[in-house]
Motif scaffolding. Structure first.
Motif, PDB file in Angstrom:
ATOM      1  N   ALA A 222      10.753  -0.907  -4.771  1.00  0.00           N
ATOM      2  CA  ALA A 222      10.159  -2.098  -4.153  1.00  0.00           C
ATOM      3  C   ALA A 222      10.418  -2.127  -2.654  1.00  0.00           C
ATOM      4  O   ALA A 222       9.537  -2.504  -1.867  1.00  0.00           O
ATOM      5  CB  ALA A 222      10.710  -3.361  -4.814  1.00  0.00           C
TER       6      ALA A 222
ATOM      7  N   THR B 197       8.023   0.520  -0.971  1.00  0.00           N
ATOM      8  CA  THR B 197       6.605   0.146  -0.943  1.00  0.00           C
ATOM      9  C   THR B 197       6.373  -1.092  -0.087  1.00  0.00           C
ATOM     10  O   THR B 197       5.299  -1.262   0.493  1.00  0.00           O
ATOM     11  CB  THR B 197       6.079  -0.077  -2.371  1.00  0.00           C
ATOM     12  OG1 THR B 197       6.915  -1.013  -3.067  1.00  0.00           O
ATOM     13  CG2 THR B 197       6.070   1.237  -3.148  1.00  0.00           C
ATOM     14  N   TRP B 198       7.363  -1.975   0.011  1.00  0.00           N
ATOM     15  CA  TRP B 198       7.273  -3.148   0.884  1.00  0.00           C
ATOM     16  C   TRP B 198       7.236  -2.729   2.352  1.00  0.00           C
ATOM     17  O   TRP B 198       6.436  -3.229   3.150  1.00  0.00           O
ATOM     18  CB  TRP B 198       8.451  -4.068   0.618  1.00  0.00           C
ATOM     19  CG  TRP B 198       8.527  -5.301   1.459  1.00  0.00           C
ATOM     20  CD1 TRP B 198       7.555  -6.247   1.635  1.00  0.00           C
ATOM     21  CD2 TRP B 198       9.656  -5.747   2.228  1.00  0.00           C
ATOM     22  NE1 TRP B 198       8.013  -7.261   2.463  1.00  0.00           N
ATOM     23  CE2 TRP B 198       9.296  -6.977   2.837  1.00  0.00           C
ATOM     24  CE3 TRP B 198      10.933  -5.245   2.451  1.00  0.00           C
ATOM     25  CZ2 TRP B 198      10.166  -7.695   3.659  1.00  0.00           C
ATOM     26  CZ3 TRP B 198      11.806  -5.958   3.253  1.00  0.00           C
ATOM     27  CH2 TRP B 198      11.429  -7.161   3.855  1.00  0.00           C
TER      28      TRP B 198
ATOM     29  N   GLY C 187       4.308   0.576   2.495  1.00  0.00           N
ATOM     30  CA  GLY C 187       3.032   0.452   1.815  1.00  0.00           C
ATOM     31  C   GLY C 187       2.933   1.430   0.665  1.00  0.00           C
ATOM     32  O   GLY C 187       3.868   2.181   0.354  1.00  0.00           O
TER      33      GLY C 187
ATOM     34  N   ARG D 254       6.625 -12.328  -2.251  1.00  0.00           N
ATOM     35  CA  ARG D 254       6.460 -11.254  -3.227  1.00  0.00           C
ATOM     36  C   ARG D 254       5.136 -11.457  -3.947  1.00  0.00           C
ATOM     37  O   ARG D 254       5.082 -11.864  -5.102  1.00  0.00           O
ATOM     38  CB  ARG D 254       7.629 -11.236  -4.220  1.00  0.00           C
ATOM     39  CG  ARG D 254       7.580 -10.104  -5.268  1.00  0.00           C
ATOM     40  CD  ARG D 254       7.653  -8.730  -4.643  1.00  0.00           C
ATOM     41  NE  ARG D 254       7.799  -7.680  -5.675  1.00  0.00           N
ATOM     42  CZ  ARG D 254       7.708  -6.374  -5.427  1.00  0.00           C
ATOM     43  NH1 ARG D 254       7.465  -5.951  -4.194  1.00  0.00           N
ATOM     44  NH2 ARG D 254       7.866  -5.490  -6.388  1.00  0.00           N
TER      45      ARG D 254
ATOM     46  N   ASP E 100       1.914  -6.766  -4.595  1.00  0.00           N
ATOM     47  CA  ASP E 100       3.068  -5.932  -4.269  1.00  0.00           C
ATOM     48  C   ASP E 100       3.824  -5.523  -5.528  1.00  0.00           C
ATOM     49  O   ASP E 100       4.312  -4.387  -5.640  1.00  0.00           O
ATOM     50  CB  ASP E 100       4.016  -6.670  -3.323  1.00  0.00           C
ATOM     51  CG  ASP E 100       3.454  -6.812  -1.919  1.00  0.00           C
ATOM     52  OD1 ASP E 100       2.307  -6.381  -1.681  1.00  0.00           O
ATOM     53  OD2 ASP E 100       4.159  -7.363  -1.052  1.00  0.00           O
ATOM     54  N   SER E 101       3.931  -6.438  -6.488  1.00  0.00           N
ATOM     55  CA  SER E 101       4.576  -6.108  -7.758  1.00  0.00           C
ATOM     56  C   SER E 101       3.808  -4.996  -8.473  1.00  0.00           C
ATOM     57  O   SER E 101       4.407  -4.075  -9.044  1.00  0.00           O
ATOM     58  CB  SER E 101       4.652  -7.347  -8.653  1.00  0.00           C
ATOM     59  OG  SER E 101       5.421  -8.365  -8.045  1.00  0.00           O
TER      60      SER E 101
ATOM     61  N   THR F  71       1.884  -2.714  -7.046  1.00  0.00           N
ATOM     62  CA  THR F  71       2.071  -1.462  -6.308  1.00  0.00           C
ATOM     63  C   THR F  71       3.384  -0.799  -6.689  1.00  0.00           C
ATOM     64  O   THR F  71       3.446   0.426  -6.922  1.00  0.00           O
ATOM     65  CB  THR F  71       2.036  -1.720  -4.791  1.00  0.00           C
ATOM     66  OG1 THR F  71       0.740  -2.200  -4.429  1.00  0.00           O
ATOM     67  CG2 THR F  71       2.334  -0.458  -4.006  1.00  0.00           C
ATOM     68  N   THR F  72       4.455  -1.584  -6.761  1.00  0.00           N
ATOM     69  CA  THR F  72       5.753  -1.032  -7.154  1.00  0.00           C
ATOM     70  C   THR F  72       5.669  -0.396  -8.531  1.00  0.00           C
ATOM     71  O   THR F  72       6.162   0.719  -8.746  1.00  0.00           O
ATOM     72  CB  THR F  72       6.819  -2.145  -7.149  1.00  0.00           C
ATOM     73  OG1 THR F  72       6.988  -2.618  -5.816  1.00  0.00           O
ATOM     74  CG2 THR F  72       8.157  -1.642  -7.672  1.00  0.00           C
TER      75      THR F  72
END
Length: 351
Positions: A202, A205-206, A209, A320, A324-325, A327-328
């Motif tokens: 996380a 990726t945060w 990207g 969050r 984004d979740s 993507t992780t």
């Protein structure tokens, strides 16, 4: 180019005690549920009105111990409770989707323990249902709600790090195989990836990207789950993250975000409250941000953010977002495919 800052920014995180009070129901009675309830009670005005377990006696014992008015012997009963505004899903990973679905179909807002689900496909179902129902939904990745991480957020926004090229993150914790922890149970999606590895993935990726390349390798544990894994993520620009997680050993559990102007170091455990050190590129006098290492007593921040968002009519939190979740989890699915990690209900080809 702006000069190197003379001080680190202060966090913008509001006092959790100022968040409007909501009525919370809790699905699950495990370790994280106890710590969540304790922290939220100590630092906010939130109210816990109900708890549910598949074992009615267990729910009653938990409710009595934590002074919660109603104990439900089924999750279905809790989500139908008119005295519950928002449901905290604190079940094992494999029940995150079913718990979130019950809550949303019952008209309740929901906060789901991290990860949102074991896979991107399951998490997408939760996100879609929340959108269809117009209800709030978030992943309880408590790290990104902490004051420490709002300082990180401000540094990313300001550009003081320059162009970020590298993220390094590690999290390792020794688990005794004789202890009976669920992390050793294949039927509960055990292994370090979901419990521990969510944090470094996380973070990467945060900051960087979504990657376009994921390279991973793993080592099995005798219990029949993955024991440790390492991954390299690369973005389209070539920026890279090097990540590691293990249940074999305690490791430093530190993180580094390195840019062309400065390097930000997060001493371990990087995903909890603690210090930050910003060092100019090429050397120089570092700047340090310090906050008390209160560990899981800081879980209150995610509950306060949920309450604020719901009161404002939001269906997601900008700290969050569900995208984004997802993507992780997409990256974690890629790691699993390369390491041959298959979770319950999946075919070998799915991982």
């Amino acid at each position: 180019m702006s000069p190197f800052p003379s001080a680190l920014p202060a966090p913008r995180t509001p006092d959790p005690a100022t968040a409007p009070a909501l009525r919370w129901g809790v699905l699950g009675t495990g370790w994280i549920a106890e710590r969540f309830i304790g922290s939220v009670r100590r630092h906010t005005r939130q109210r816990f009105t109900a708890v549910a377990s598949r074992d009615g006696g267990h729910a009653a014992e938990f409710a009595a111990r934590h002074d919660i008015p109603r104990a439900h012997g089924s999750y279905e009963s809790l989500v139908a409770d008119p005295e519950v505004d928002v449901v905290y899903v604190a079940t094992p990973h494999t029940a995150h989707l079913s718990g979130a679905r019950l809550a949303l179909e019952g008209g309740k807002h929901v906060l789901v323990e991290k990860p949102l689900a074991p896979s991107e496909a399951e998490a997408a179902l939760t996100a879609r249902l929340a959108a269809e129902r117009g209800l709030f939904c978030a992943e309880a990745l408590w790290t990104l709600f902490l004051p420490r991480f709002d300082v990180v957020r401000r540094l990313l926004e300001s550009g003081d790090l320059g162009e970020i090229r590298t993220v390094l993150a590690d999290i390792g914790e020794y688990f005794d195989p004789a202890g009976g922890h669920r992390i050793f149970r294949p039927e509960l999606a055990g292994g370090p990836l979901l419990d521990l590895g969510t944090y470094p993935v996380a973070l990467a990726t945060w900051v960087l990207g979504a990657p376009d390349t994921v390279l991973a390798t793993g080592q099995p544990h005798p219990a029949g789950v993955n024991g440790q894994l390492s991954a390299v993520l690369r973005t389209a620009r070539g920026d890279q993250a090097v990540l590691h997680t293990t249940l074999f050993s305690d490791t430093p559990t530190t993180a580094v975000i390195a840019g062309t102007r400065a390097t930000l170091t997060l001493p371990g455990p990087f995903y909890q409250p603690g210090d930050l050190v910003l060092t100019p590129a090429g050397g120089g006098t570092p700047l340090t941000y310090t906050e008390p290492r209160t560990a899981h007593d800081a879980l209150c921040h995610e509950a306060a953010e949920v309450a604020r968002c719901i009161a404002e009519g939001r269906t997601q939190t900008p700290l969050r977002p569900l995208a984004d979740s997802l993507t992780t989890l997409r990256v974690m699915d890629g790691i699993r495919r390369q390491c041959g990690i298959v979770f319950p209900g999946e075919s070998p080809d799915a991982a």
